[in-house]
Design a protein around this motif. Structure first.
Motif, short mmCIF file in Angstrom:
data_model
loop_
_atom_site.label_atom_id
_atom_site.label_comp_id
_atom_site.label_asym_id
_atom_site.label_seq_id
_atom_site.Cartn_x
_atom_site.Cartn_y
_atom_site.Cartn_z
N SER A 271 0.82 -1.22 0.00
CA SER A 271 0.00 0.00 0.00
C SER A 271 0.86 1.27 0.00
N ARG A 272 2.05 1.20 0.56
CA ARG A 272 2.87 2.43 0.58
C ARG A 272 3.35 2.79 -0.82
N ILE A 273 3.68 1.74 -1.61
CA ILE A 273 4.09 2.02 -2.99
C ILE A 273 2.88 2.50 -3.78
N SER A 305 8.03 -4.01 -10.34
CA SER A 305 8.82 -5.23 -10.25
C SER A 305 8.74 -5.76 -8.83
N GLU A 306 8.17 -6.95 -8.72
CA GLU A 306 8.02 -7.52 -7.39
C GLU A 306 9.39 -7.90 -6.81
N ALA A 307 10.26 -8.41 -7.69
CA ALA A 307 11.58 -8.86 -7.23
C ALA A 307 12.35 -7.71 -6.56
N GLU A 308 12.26 -6.54 -7.19
CA GLU A 308 13.02 -5.42 -6.64
C GLU A 308 12.18 -4.54 -5.74
N SER A 309 10.86 -4.87 -5.61
CA SER A 309 9.94 -4.08 -4.81
C SER A 309 10.04 -2.60 -5.18
N GLU A 342 13.62 8.81 -6.82
CA GLU A 342 14.35 9.44 -7.90
C GLU A 342 13.37 10.14 -8.81
N LEU A 343 13.67 11.31 -9.29
CA LEU A 343 12.80 12.06 -10.20
C LEU A 343 13.70 12.69 -11.24
N SER A 344 13.54 12.27 -12.49
CA SER A 344 14.46 12.80 -13.49
C SER A 344 13.71 13.20 -14.75
N TYR A 345 14.31 14.06 -15.52
CA TYR A 345 13.70 14.55 -16.74
C TYR A 345 14.68 14.36 -17.89
N ILE A 361 9.97 4.72 -7.52
CA ILE A 361 9.38 4.65 -6.18
C ILE A 361 9.85 3.37 -5.52
N ARG A 362 10.38 3.50 -4.30
CA ARG A 362 10.75 2.28 -3.54
C ARG A 362 10.05 2.33 -2.21
N GLU A 363 10.01 1.20 -1.55
CA GLU A 363 9.29 1.17 -0.29
C GLU A 363 10.10 1.86 0.81
#
Lengths: 363, 532
Positions: A271-273, A305-309, A342-345, A361-363
């Motif tokens: 839910s946080r992601i 990606s579930e593996a990398e959450s 991370e936020l990039s353009y 986005i990471r947990e």
């Protein structure tokens, strides 16, 4: 060398192979990967004509084996096949399974066939089992006998159609060991598999099958580490993808919110992601982009990606260069930047949707 | 007035027969032993002159509520009812021997038949009598196809025979002196060719099959008298009474005989040469007190009558030969037919396969006896072929259809992957089928195959319908000579058991040869050559 030219296989309701062209060189060990139902097995079965292609040509060492006048049994002798369900001959012992075809087809002497058979059984680690019947063997043993049976014809090409899919997880290893050992024999091999790490370990070339053809063809490093195409990358990393296209400020943002909700439920996104994906979606579209862009369409892609959450939200849009981070007063930008990893353009003139904002986005 | 009609089918059903044998054996064996002691009281055909005290019934009113029997297809119920309005029941039999046995064992009370048959039965059996009154007088006729141009010639030939000759013939054949009943040889030149005559094989004394399978009787000798006059030779075909008229109509025979009594109904179907006065007579039991109506003669006497007298064992041997011939040929041809059709259909086009399925359905869907009769009277109606040939064709079709279904089912049990694996090793379609698929299908096919073979030999017992004298038919013939049920029936049953056992033995040997787990291994005796 096998050359496929515009190969097509059509059934009444589906067309698993649309237009496949490629060249398989002698000694290639090719892993064929891709989602289910995308024609991996069909491709393999077409190559030895178990399925007759409905269009195109297959040139095997320069000879067109799809020619109706060509005797396909000649090509099949030189192409061993290993099936998912083993298909050992139930009425014959292990050694007879290995002896029958060399004697019947290659007219080998009994003694010669027997000696080759015993040697191959040793190679697949089944010495001493020669007088047993297939129904007395475990699944892994059966598949090893099936591999030995294919090798007994001394083929130059070996096709393996999901050789470990029907096995207990405990038996997958022993069969993989035998296949790995086979790659040292210098034979051309094609293996359809879902075991990515195994595929990567043994092959020098990968076919990623998608959309009725070979979608991407490259070395294992290219395909697994640096896939050139999005679909390949998503498959390799087992990414769950959602795409939304927003064409005007009148877009149903509440509806989009519940779509994200459903997508998160389906893919077990924590839910946080999920909360941050919604935040990113709303800030990017309603706050940052549309007040400026007005009627320029925006493509939003969410990959999880579930593996990398980890989730990545990508917004692409055209209409000239516009980088929201340059607007120092933009409060939304600061809020979002604080909440995500991370936020990039980036800007790419070549692309139709030249502006890209990437949010990690990471947990 | 309540009446029921019961038909006794010809006793051709093997299952029913086996069952009857079991029941008979268990009930009757003890009885037989006791029978042996009072064997001297039994009336055999040898002492037919024994005294009796007259018929049990003498007036029509005596028959009220009783059972009256006649041959299947004999349209005389109304005739009997006109004299005895309250008959209890009519029963119908396909042959005289069965009917006489039923009368003696009190399953029926009066047997309707013509004067010839009735006279003989009474002359032979001291415990049977003629009912004193004739139900109706008529005339016997030889049947010719409607409008046959030859009838006139034969009528003329008949007219030259004197009354004395006819009477002498009658006395000879209806008497109980068996030694007099020999047929004259056809020793005239026969310049005018050979004709075929269809005659009944169980209507003693008019026409029947004697020892050695020879056709004889009053009708038969009468035909020869006429033939001599016309200087033609006659080839007699013996068959069921019910088959004679169809045989003549289909042109397979020029004339038919078998104590056929001329009736208006029959005149619509065939033309007749009328030759001897007929009467409808009832046979009833004699009313001698204290005489037991036992079905069973003493064992040794029965054995003698069934097998030894007149060399009747030769009839059994001929029957066994015919039964085996039909069975074995049908098995061989049927297996080949079914398999070949399966191979043609295996990769055949859908239309051809649909036609095959329809034919298989057709053959398997009708009673074999109907199939045989269709083949014999319709398909081969205008062609001169033997009943044995038609029987082999019929059973080959039947067995072929069963084999087709069996092989199809057996092959379907083999996984499709087996065929694919064989293809992937370079086998052609045919070779893959024979080396891989068929060998694995056989163990599924063999048990059914064995069962069908056992069923087939017993199913052939119906070939009597198309004038073939197989084992069952020979048993019937012997029964018609001895008027005894026990020995001929039991013997036929035992012979069928033995034949089935022998066939099963051979098929079991065959099964062992092809059992994949018992075959000689490819790797037998193989060793790694030590070349170090």
């Amino acid at each position: 060398m096998i050359e496929l030219k515009h190969l097509e296989k059509k059934y009444e309701d589906i067309t698993p192979l649309k237009d496949v062209s490629t060249v398989i060189n002698d000694g290639d060990v090719i892993s064929v990967i891709g989602p289910s139902g995308e024609g991996k097995s069909t491709l393999l079965r077409c190559i030895n004509m178990l399925e007759r292609p409905t269009g195109g040509q297959i040139l095997f060492d320069g000879v067109d084996i799809t020619d109706p006048k060509y005797d396909v049994t000649l090509a099949r002798r030189r192409m061993g096949m290993v099936f998912q369900s083993f298909n050992l001959f139930g009425h014959l012992t292990v050694i007879e399974n290995l002896m029958l075809a060399p004697m019947d087809i290659l007219k080998r002497s009994k003694q010669e066939a027997y000696e080759t058979g015993i040697a191959l059984l040793k190679r697949v680690d089944l010495a001493g089992r020669e007088h047993q019947y297939p129904d007395q063997l475990s699944g892994g043993q059966k598949q090893r006998v099936a591999i030995a049976r294919a090798l007994a014809m001394d083929p130059s090409v070996i096709l393996l159609d999901e050789p470990t899919s029907a096995l207990d997880p405990a038996m997958v290893g022993e069969v993989q060991t035998v296949i790995r050992d086979m790659t040292g024999m210098g034979k051309t091999m094609m293996i359809v598999t879902h075991e990515m790490s195994f595929a990567r370990a043994i092959c020098n070339r990968v076919f990623f099958m998608n959309q009725g053809g070979i979608y991407e063809d490259g070395t294992p490093e290219q395909i697994f580490d640096n896939p050139g195409k999005d679909l390949t990358r998503r498959f390799i990393h087992r990414l769950k993808v959602m795409e939304l296209k927003i064409e005007s400020p009148d877009y149903d943002f509440i509806g989009a919110g519940s779509e994200i909700e459903q997508y998160s439920m389906r893919n077990n996104i924590p839910s946080r992601i999920k909360y941050r994906i919604r935040l990113a979606f709303e800030e990017l579209t309603q706050q940052m982009l549309f007040p400026v862009l007005k009627h320029t369409p925006v493509m939003i892609t969410v990959e999880y990606s579930e593996a990398e959450s980890q989730a990545i939200v990508i917004a692409c849009y055209g209409g000239g260069r516009f980088d929201p981070s340059e607007d120092e007063d933009n409060l939304s930008y600061s809020v979002l930047k604080g909440a995500v990893e991370e936020l990039s353009y980036t800007y790419d003139e070549e692309d139709e949707l030249s502006n890209t904002i990437r949010v990690v986005i990471r947990e | 007035m309540q009446r029921t009609r019961r038909h006794f089918p010809p006793q051709h059903c093997p299952a029913a027969r086996s069952f009857t044998v079991l029941v008979l054996t268990s009930i009757v064996l003890p009885l037989l032993v006791s029978c042996g002691a009072k064997g001297s009281e039994y009336d055999s055909s040898q002492n037919a002159a024994a005294v009796s005290s007259g018929p049990e019934y003498t007036e029509y009113t005596d028959l009220s509520g009783k059972t009256v029997s006649m041959l299947t297809g004999a349209p005389f119920e109304e005739l009997v009812l006109s004299k005895v309005p309250d008959v209890g029941e009519f029963t119908f039999f396909s042959g005289m021997p069965d009917m006489i046995l039923a009368l003696k064992s009190q399953k029926t009370d009066a047997v309707l038949n013509n004067n010839a048959i009735a006279s003989l039965a009474v002359n032979r059996n001291a415990d049977l009598e003629l009912f004193p009154q004739s139900l109706k007088d008529g005339v016997f006729g030889f049947a010719f196809d409607k409008g046959s141009p030859d009838r006139e010639k034969w009528q003329a030939a008949y007219d030259t025979i004197s009354e004395e000759t006819k009477q002498a013939l009658w006395d000879k054949w209806t008497g109980s002196d068996e030694s007099a009943k020999v047929m004259p040889a056809q020793d005239w030149p026969g310049k005018n060719g050979t004709i075929t005559a269809a005659v009944c094989d169980t209507l003693e004394p008019m026409s029947y099959t004697g020892e050695g399978g020879e056709v004889k009787g009053f009708d038969v000798e009468m035909i020869l008298l006429m033939a001599k006059e016309l200087d033609v030779h006659v080839d007699f075909k013996a068959m069921e009474f019910a088959a004679i008229i169809s045989y003549v109509q289909s042109g397979k025979a020029l004339l038919g005989a078998g104590s056929i009594i001329v009736t208006d109904e029959r005149k619509q179907a065939v033309d007749f040469v009328e030759y001897y006065p007929a009467a409808f007579m009832l046979i009833v039991r004699a009313s001698h007190p204290g005489n037991e109506h036992s079905l069973f003669a003493p064992v040794t006497d029965s054995f003698e009558k069934t097998f030894i007298r007149e060399n009747r064992w030769e009839l059994f041997l001929q029957g066994i030969g015919t039964t085996l011939l039909i069975t074995v040929l049908s098995i061989i041809f049927g297996t080949i037919l079914g398999f070949v059709v399966f191979m043609l259909c295996r990769n055949g086009n859908p239309v051809a396969n649909a036609i095959t399925r329809f034919l298989v359905w057709l053959v398997e869907g009708m009673p074999v006896v109907v199939l045989l009769m269709i083949l014999y009277y319709i398909i081969f109606g205008k062609v001169s072929v033997s009943g044995t040939f038609v029987s082999v064709i019929g059973f080959t079709l039947l067995f072929g259809a069963q084999i087709y279904t069996m092989v199809k089912g057996g092959v379907a049990t083999v996984d499709k992957g087996q065929l694919e694996a064989a293809y992937s090793l370079g086998y052609t379609d045919k070779k893959a089928f024979f080396r891989i698929v068929l060998l694995q299908a056989l163990p599924h096919i063999m048990p059914t195959y064995k069962g069908q073979i056992k069923a087939l030999i017993k199913a052939t017992a119906i070939v009597g319908y198309v004038a073939v004298q197989d084992l069952t038919k020979m048993g019937d013939i012997v029964r018609s000579r001895t008027y005894e049920a026990f020995f001929p029936l039991i013997s036929v049953a035992i012979i069928y058991f033995v034949l089935t056992a022998i066939l099963t033995f051979f098929v079991n040997r065959l099964e062992l040869c092809i059992d994949p787990k018992k075959r000689k291994s490819l790797s037998k005796g193989m060793k790694i050559n030590d070349r170090t």
